[in-house]
Design a protein around this motif. Sequence first.
Motif: not given
Length: 40
Positions: A15-20, A25-29
């Motif tokens: 999930v983190a990989k997809e989010e980034f 970086f600046t838009g990830s939550s």
Amino acid sequence: MPRDKTENTKKILEVAKEEFLEKEFTGSSMRNMGKEVGMA
């Protein structure tokens, strides 16, 4: 939500990989990642 710690870790990393990749970086939550994994 997976009960095995190994499965939890894999899911969080996926999930983190997809989010980034999608939001950089600046838009990830962390909140969004937690919702995706089922931890929030």
